[in-house]
Design an enzyme around this catalytic site. Structure first.
Site, short mmCIF file in Angstrom:
data_model
loop_
_atom_site.label_atom_id
_atom_site.label_comp_id
_atom_site.label_asym_id
_atom_site.label_seq_id
_atom_site.Cartn_x
_atom_site.Cartn_y
_atom_site.Cartn_z
N SER A 143 39.31 -15.61 -22.26
CA SER A 143 39.94 -16.55 -23.19
C SER A 143 40.69 -15.76 -24.26
CB SER A 143 38.89 -17.41 -23.88
OG SER A 143 39.46 -18.13 -24.95
N TYR A 157 30.31 -18.15 -27.42
CA TYR A 157 31.44 -18.26 -26.49
C TYR A 157 32.37 -17.05 -26.65
CZ TYR A 157 35.46 -20.35 -24.07
OH TYR A 157 36.50 -20.61 -23.20
P1 NAD Z 1 36.02 -27.48 -17.30
O1 NAD Z 1 34.83 -27.88 -18.10
O2 NAD Z 1 37.05 -28.52 -16.99
O3 NAD Z 1 35.53 -26.81 -15.93
C1 NAD Z 1 34.48 -25.90 -15.89
C2 NAD Z 1 33.71 -26.11 -14.59
O4 NAD Z 1 32.65 -25.14 -14.52
C3 NAD Z 1 33.04 -27.49 -14.47
O5 NAD Z 1 33.37 -28.09 -13.24
C4 NAD Z 1 31.56 -27.20 -14.56
O6 NAD Z 1 30.75 -28.09 -13.83
C5 NAD Z 1 31.51 -25.78 -14.00
N1 NAD Z 1 30.29 -25.07 -14.40
C6 NAD Z 1 29.72 -25.05 -15.64
N2 NAD Z 1 28.60 -24.31 -15.60
C7 NAD Z 1 28.46 -23.85 -14.32
C8 NAD Z 1 27.50 -23.04 -13.67
N3 NAD Z 1 26.42 -22.56 -14.31
N4 NAD Z 1 27.67 -22.75 -12.36
C9 NAD Z 1 28.75 -23.24 -11.69
N5 NAD Z 1 29.69 -24.02 -12.26
C10 NAD Z 1 29.54 -24.33 -13.56
O7 NAD Z 1 36.66 -26.26 -18.07
P2 NAD Z 1 38.07 -25.50 -17.95
O8 NAD Z 1 38.84 -25.76 -19.16
O9 NAD Z 1 38.70 -25.71 -16.63
O10 NAD Z 1 37.53 -24.00 -18.08
C11 NAD Z 1 37.53 -23.08 -17.03
C12 NAD Z 1 37.38 -21.70 -17.62
O11 NAD Z 1 38.46 -21.46 -18.54
C13 NAD Z 1 36.11 -21.49 -18.43
O12 NAD Z 1 35.59 -20.20 -18.17
C14 NAD Z 1 36.57 -21.60 -19.86
O13 NAD Z 1 35.74 -20.91 -20.75
C15 NAD Z 1 37.95 -20.98 -19.76
N6 NAD Z 1 38.87 -21.33 -20.85
C16 NAD Z 1 39.16 -22.63 -21.12
C17 NAD Z 1 40.02 -22.91 -22.18
C18 NAD Z 1 40.35 -24.34 -22.55
O14 NAD Z 1 40.98 -24.54 -23.57
N7 NAD Z 1 39.96 -25.32 -21.75
C19 NAD Z 1 40.59 -21.88 -22.93
C20 NAD Z 1 40.28 -20.58 -22.61
C21 NAD Z 1 39.41 -20.31 -21.56
#
Ligand code: NAD
Length: 257
Positions: A143, A157
């Site tokens: 991130s 985080y």
């Molecule tokens: P999201 O919540 O839409 O998707 C995350 C998925 O991970 C979900 O389907 C959830 O069920 C799954 N998950 C959670 N814990 C788990 C586990 N222990 N084992 C297997 N699956 C698990 O989130 P997103 O926005 O698509 O995020 C995806 C990645 O991007 C994450 O690593 C997040 O930290 C990172 N990220 C997101 C943002 C943002 O603004 N959304 C910004 C920077 C980084």
């Protein structure tokens, strides 16, 4: 097709970035192993891929558990014969994650176990499979917060994503001569469920928006496209990178009105 004859495993494929990447990678010819703990939504991703004429299968795995991570890689090799691309993307951002004083130890442990240890375990079991396949590409989702300080704290985080950068960089160097590339994808703030749940008031949303040079949150689809670049041979000379896909956020001091 940029991923023809490749097998790609994607964690967090039930939602957000992981789901968009699963759909896009499949359109580009890859066979997809969708991994998540949300089984119903993961199976839905698979159904959408198959409806588009692609190939995909779902396996339940909690990426913070070694047995589950080992099993998801085994599943990929048994189902599709090999593993070429691993997108360690699943992660959580807990609403009780705060500054060091106010964050409970249990929130720290939970976040580190999924976001950092989950990536370690994915690599632990994925790299031997890539050796067997003659090489591959690993993309670990970090991130922008891994490289910037924020006054809106989320200490567990932030630490977990810093760990993802460090893990990815080191593994990239260790395995560079084995034709295994490892890169971190660093999304900026996105218009996805994960962040919108955390920024659950207009005030919180606007506090973030003011820092974004483009004046908008990114989209999961835009992250999927960046991940596709890292997954495909288009990025054959890219490894150990902290690939910022943040709309310029990490370069901005003050944004234009
Ligand atoms: P999201 O919540 O839409 O998707 C995350 C998925 O991970 C979900 O389907 C959830 O069920 C799954 N998950 C959670 N814990 C788990 C586990 N222990 N084992 C297997 N699956 C698990 O989130 P997103 O926005 O698509 O995020 C995806 C990645 O991007 C994450 O690593 C997040 O930290 C990172 N990220 C997101 C943002 C943002 O603004 N959304 C910004 C920077 C980084």
């Amino acid at each position: 097709m940029r991923l023809k004859d490749k097998v790609a495993l994607i964690t967090g494929a039930s939602s957000g970035i992981g789901k968009e990447a699963a759909l896009l990678f499949a359109k580009e010819g890859a066979e997809i192993v969708c991994v998540d703990v949300n089984d119903a939504a993961g199976k839905q991703t698979v159904a959408e891929i198959i409806a588009l004429g692609g190939k995909a299968a779902y396996v339940h795995a909690d990426i913070s558990k070694a047995k589950d991570s080992e099993n998801m890689v085994k599943f990929a090799e048994e189902k599709f014969g090999k593993l070429n691309v691993m997108f360690n993307n699943a992660g959580i951002m807990h609403s009780s994650d705060d500054d060091a004083i106010n964050t409970d130890e249990s929130i720290w442990d939970l976040t580190m176990n999924i976001n950092a240890k989950g990536v370690f375990l994915g690599c632990k079991y994925g790299i031997p499979a890539m050796r067997r396949a003659g090489g591959g590409s690993i993309i670990n989702t970090a991130s922008f917060v891994a490289v910037m300080g924020a006054a809106t704290p989320q200490i567990a985080y932030t630490a977990s994503k810093g760990a993802v950068l460090a893990i990815s960089r080191e593994l990239a160097i260790v395995h560079a001569k084995e034709n295994i590339r490892v890169n971190s994808l660093c999304p900026g703030p996105l218009h996805t469920e994960l962040l919108m749940k955390f920024l659950n008031t207009d005030e919180k949303k606007n506090r973030r928006l003011v820092h974004l040079p483009m004046g908008r949150f990114g989209e999961a689809k835009e992250m999927a496209k960046a991940a596709l670049f890292l997954a495909s041979d288009d990025s054959s000379y890219v490894t150990a990178s902290d690939f910022m896909v943040d709309g310029g956020l990490s370069a901005a001091y003050v944004t234009a009105e």
